[in-house]
Design a protein around this motif. Structure first.
Motif, PDB file in Angstrom:
ATOM      1  N   VAL A 106       0.839  -1.195   0.000  1.00  0.00           N
ATOM      2  CA  VAL A 106       0.000   0.000   0.000  1.00  0.00           C
ATOM      3  C   VAL A 106       0.879   1.252   0.000  1.00  0.00           C
ATOM      4  CG1 VAL A 106      -1.673   1.290   1.405  1.00  0.00           C
ATOM      5  CG2 VAL A 106      -1.845  -1.194   1.210  1.00  0.00           C
ATOM      6  N   PRO A 107       0.679   2.159  -0.978  1.00  0.00           N
ATOM      7  CA  PRO A 107       1.429   3.413  -0.961  1.00  0.00           C
ATOM      8  C   PRO A 107       0.916   4.346   0.139  1.00  0.00           C
ATOM      9  CG  PRO A 107      -0.128   3.434  -2.770  1.00  0.00           C
ATOM     10  CD  PRO A 107      -0.199   2.062  -2.134  1.00  0.00           C
ATOM     11  N   VAL A 108       1.788   5.260   0.558  1.00  0.00           N
ATOM     12  CA  VAL A 108       1.449   6.245   1.590  1.00  0.00           C
ATOM     13  C   VAL A 108       1.471   7.635   0.958  1.00  0.00           C
ATOM     14  CG1 VAL A 108       2.149   7.278   3.788  1.00  0.00           C
ATOM     15  CG2 VAL A 108       2.458   4.815   3.403  1.00  0.00           C
ATOM     16  N   LEU A 109       0.364   8.340   1.108  1.00  0.00           N
ATOM     17  CA  LEU A 109       0.252   9.727   0.658  1.00  0.00           C
ATOM     18  C   LEU A 109       0.087  10.598   1.895  1.00  0.00           C
ATOM     19  CD1 LEU A 109      -2.305   9.170  -2.231  1.00  0.00           C
ATOM     20  CD2 LEU A 109       0.186   9.178  -2.372  1.00  0.00           C
ATOM     21  N   ALA A 110       0.870  11.656   1.987  1.00  0.00           N
ATOM     22  CA  ALA A 110       0.829  12.560   3.138  1.00  0.00           C
ATOM     23  C   ALA A 110      -0.055  13.757   2.823  1.00  0.00           C
ATOM     24  CB  ALA A 110       2.242  13.034   3.483  1.00  0.00           C
ATOM     25  N   TRP A 111      -0.901  14.147   3.762  1.00  0.00           N
ATOM     26  CA  TRP A 111      -1.730  15.351   3.606  1.00  0.00           C
ATOM     27  C   TRP A 111      -1.592  16.228   4.817  1.00  0.00           C
ATOM     28  CZ3 TRP A 111      -5.716  16.349   7.051  1.00  0.00           C
ATOM     29  CH2 TRP A 111      -6.211  15.269   7.799  1.00  0.00           C
ATOM     30  N   THR A 112      -1.947  17.386   4.772  1.00  0.00           N
ATOM     31  CA  THR A 112      -1.800  18.390   3.732  1.00  0.00           C
ATOM     32  C   THR A 112      -0.439  19.031   3.956  1.00  0.00           C
ATOM     33  OG1 THR A 112      -4.168  18.810   3.583  1.00  0.00           O
ATOM     34  CG2 THR A 112      -2.713  20.562   2.790  1.00  0.00           C
ATOM     35  N   VAL A 113       0.421  18.878   2.968  1.00  0.00           N
ATOM     36  CA  VAL A 113       1.808  19.345   3.062  1.00  0.00           C
ATOM     37  C   VAL A 113       1.928  20.618   2.235  1.00  0.00           C
ATOM     38  CG1 VAL A 113       4.220  18.758   2.657  1.00  0.00           C
ATOM     39  CG2 VAL A 113       2.591  16.965   3.315  1.00  0.00           C
ATOM     40  N   ASP A 115       4.390  22.983   3.198  1.00  0.00           N
ATOM     41  CA  ASP A 115       5.709  23.484   3.559  1.00  0.00           C
ATOM     42  C   ASP A 115       6.773  22.664   2.836  1.00  0.00           C
ATOM     43  OD1 ASP A 115       8.113  24.219   4.767  1.00  0.00           O
ATOM     44  OD2 ASP A 115       7.338  24.042   6.811  1.00  0.00           O
ATOM     45  N   ALA A 116       7.511  23.305   1.943  1.00  0.00           N
ATOM     46  CA  ALA A 116       8.546  22.614   1.159  1.00  0.00           C
ATOM     47  C   ALA A 116       9.611  21.987   2.046  1.00  0.00           C
ATOM     48  CB  ALA A 116       9.187  23.585   0.170  1.00  0.00           C
ATOM     49  N   LEU A 122       9.826  13.710   4.471  1.00  0.00           N
ATOM     50  CA  LEU A 122       8.837  12.732   4.014  1.00  0.00           C
ATOM     51  C   LEU A 122       9.440  11.779   2.989  1.00  0.00           C
ATOM     52  CD1 LEU A 122       5.785  15.140   3.762  1.00  0.00           C
ATOM     53  CD2 LEU A 122       6.041  13.242   5.382  1.00  0.00           C
ATOM     54  N   ASP A 123      10.290  12.307   2.120  1.00  0.00           N
ATOM     55  CA  ASP A 123      10.971  11.466   1.132  1.00  0.00           C
ATOM     56  C   ASP A 123      11.866  10.442   1.829  1.00  0.00           C
ATOM     57  OD1 ASP A 123      11.519  10.765  -1.591  1.00  0.00           O
ATOM     58  OD2 ASP A 123      13.453  11.788  -1.387  1.00  0.00           O
ATOM     59  N   THR A 132      -1.171  18.614  -1.464  1.00  0.00           N
ATOM     60  CA  THR A 132      -0.831  19.977  -1.091  1.00  0.00           C
ATOM     61  C   THR A 132      -1.846  20.964  -1.640  1.00  0.00           C
ATOM     62  OG1 THR A 132       0.930  21.659  -1.110  1.00  0.00           O
ATOM     63  CG2 THR A 132       0.668  20.347  -3.112  1.00  0.00           C
ATOM     64  N   ASN A 133      -1.913  22.114  -1.007  1.00  0.00           N
ATOM     65  CA  ASN A 133      -2.700  23.235  -1.517  1.00  0.00           C
ATOM     66  C   ASN A 133      -1.835  24.146  -2.379  1.00  0.00           C
ATOM     67  OD1 ASN A 133      -5.188  22.681  -0.102  1.00  0.00           O
ATOM     68  ND2 ASN A 133      -4.122  23.267   1.747  1.00  0.00           N
ATOM     69  N   ASP A 134      -0.520  23.912  -2.352  1.00  0.00           N
ATOM     70  CA  ASP A 134       0.413  24.804  -3.034  1.00  0.00           C
ATOM     71  C   ASP A 134       1.471  24.018  -3.797  1.00  0.00           C
ATOM     72  OD1 ASP A 134       2.079  26.841  -3.864  1.00  0.00           O
ATOM     73  OD2 ASP A 134       2.600  27.519  -1.848  1.00  0.00           O
ATOM     74  N   PRO A 135       1.225  23.729  -5.077  1.00  0.00           N
ATOM     75  CA  PRO A 135       2.186  22.944  -5.851  1.00  0.00           C
ATOM     76  C   PRO A 135       3.546  23.620  -6.036  1.00  0.00           C
ATOM     77  CG  PRO A 135       0.399  23.713  -7.251  1.00  0.00           C
ATOM     78  CD  PRO A 135       0.043  24.074  -5.842  1.00  0.00           C
ATOM     79  N   ARG A 136       3.639  24.904  -5.663  1.00  0.00           N
ATOM     80  CA  ARG A 136       4.942  25.591  -5.758  1.00  0.00           C
ATOM     81  C   ARG A 136       5.971  25.024  -4.788  1.00  0.00           C
ATOM     82  NH1 ARG A 136       2.701  31.501  -4.918  1.00  0.00           N
ATOM     83  NH2 ARG A 136       1.630  30.242  -3.376  1.00  0.00           N
ATOM     84  N   ILE A 137       5.513  24.219  -3.801  1.00  0.00           N
ATOM     85  CA  ILE A 137       6.475  23.649  -2.844  1.00  0.00           C
ATOM     86  C   ILE A 137       7.437  22.688  -3.520  1.00  0.00           C
ATOM     87  CG2 ILE A 137       4.903  23.924  -0.892  1.00  0.00           C
ATOM     88  CD1 ILE A 137       4.537  20.831  -0.927  1.00  0.00           C
ATOM     89  N   PHE A 138       7.088  22.257  -4.734  1.00  0.00           N
ATOM     90  CA  PHE A 138       7.941  21.295  -5.433  1.00  0.00           C
ATOM     91  C   PHE A 138       9.101  21.937  -6.183  1.00  0.00           C
ATOM     92  CE2 PHE A 138       3.862  19.112  -4.956  1.00  0.00           C
ATOM     93  CZ  PHE A 138       4.291  18.066  -4.169  1.00  0.00           C
ATOM     94  N   GLY A 139       9.296  23.233  -5.970  1.00  0.00           N
ATOM     95  CA  GLY A 139      10.510  23.885  -6.439  1.00  0.00           C
ATOM     96  C   GLY A 139      10.384  24.686  -7.718  1.00  0.00           C
ATOM     97  N   GLY A 140      11.499  25.361  -7.892  1.00  0.00           N
ATOM     98  CA  GLY A 140      11.655  26.123  -9.114  1.00  0.00           C
ATOM     99  C   GLY A 140      11.130  27.465  -9.072  1.00  0.00           C
TER     100      GLY A 140
END
Length: 140
Positions: A106-113, A115-116, A122-123, A132-140
């Protein structure tokens, strides 16, 4: 049935995870669309106390207790919901619960993250994804 029908109509059943706190909802979805991946969301603050500042300290104690016991409780929680994914509040996730979920396939999904800075931790735990509510946490 309407959710399953909409997912079929749009051809996204194989790309979708439907998550719920309610095991009965997940079981019902499984009955109408067995191919649909289901996520058991945990824990649920049924009372809404966490939103009231006066209860923040006691809520922290409850979260710690849930975190300690979850590796021993995750299997029946998932099984009772027919869940194929564990969608867990990030603060209750531990290496032990990720290891147990992965042993169950079973995969694990963390909510609600949102904060980058939480992402590397978590990784390292082996979490498979985040909500997440903010996909910008994934960088760039």
């Amino acid at each position: 049935p309407a959710v399953a029908a909409a997912l079929r109509r749009h051809g996204v059943v194989d790309r979708t995870v439907v998550s719920s706190f309610r095991a009965a909802t997940l079981r019902a979805l499984n009955g109408v669309e067995p191919a649909l991946r289901l996520g058991k969301t945990y824990p649920q603050d049924r009372t809404g106390l966490v939103k009231r500042p006066i209860f923040h300290s006691p809520a922290r104690l409850v979260v710690r207790a849930l975190k300690r016991t979850l590796p021993y409780r995750i299997d029946p929680l998932l099984r009772s919901a027919r869940a194929t994914a564990a969608v867990l509040y990030w603060e209750v996730i531990t290496a032990a619960v990720v290891e147990r979920c992965h042993a169950l396939g079973v995969p694990v999904l963390a909510w609600t993250v949102d904060d980058a800075e939480l992402l590397p931790w978590l990784d390292d735990l082996g979490v498979d994804g985040v909500v997440t509510n903010d996909p910008r946490i994934f960088g760039g």
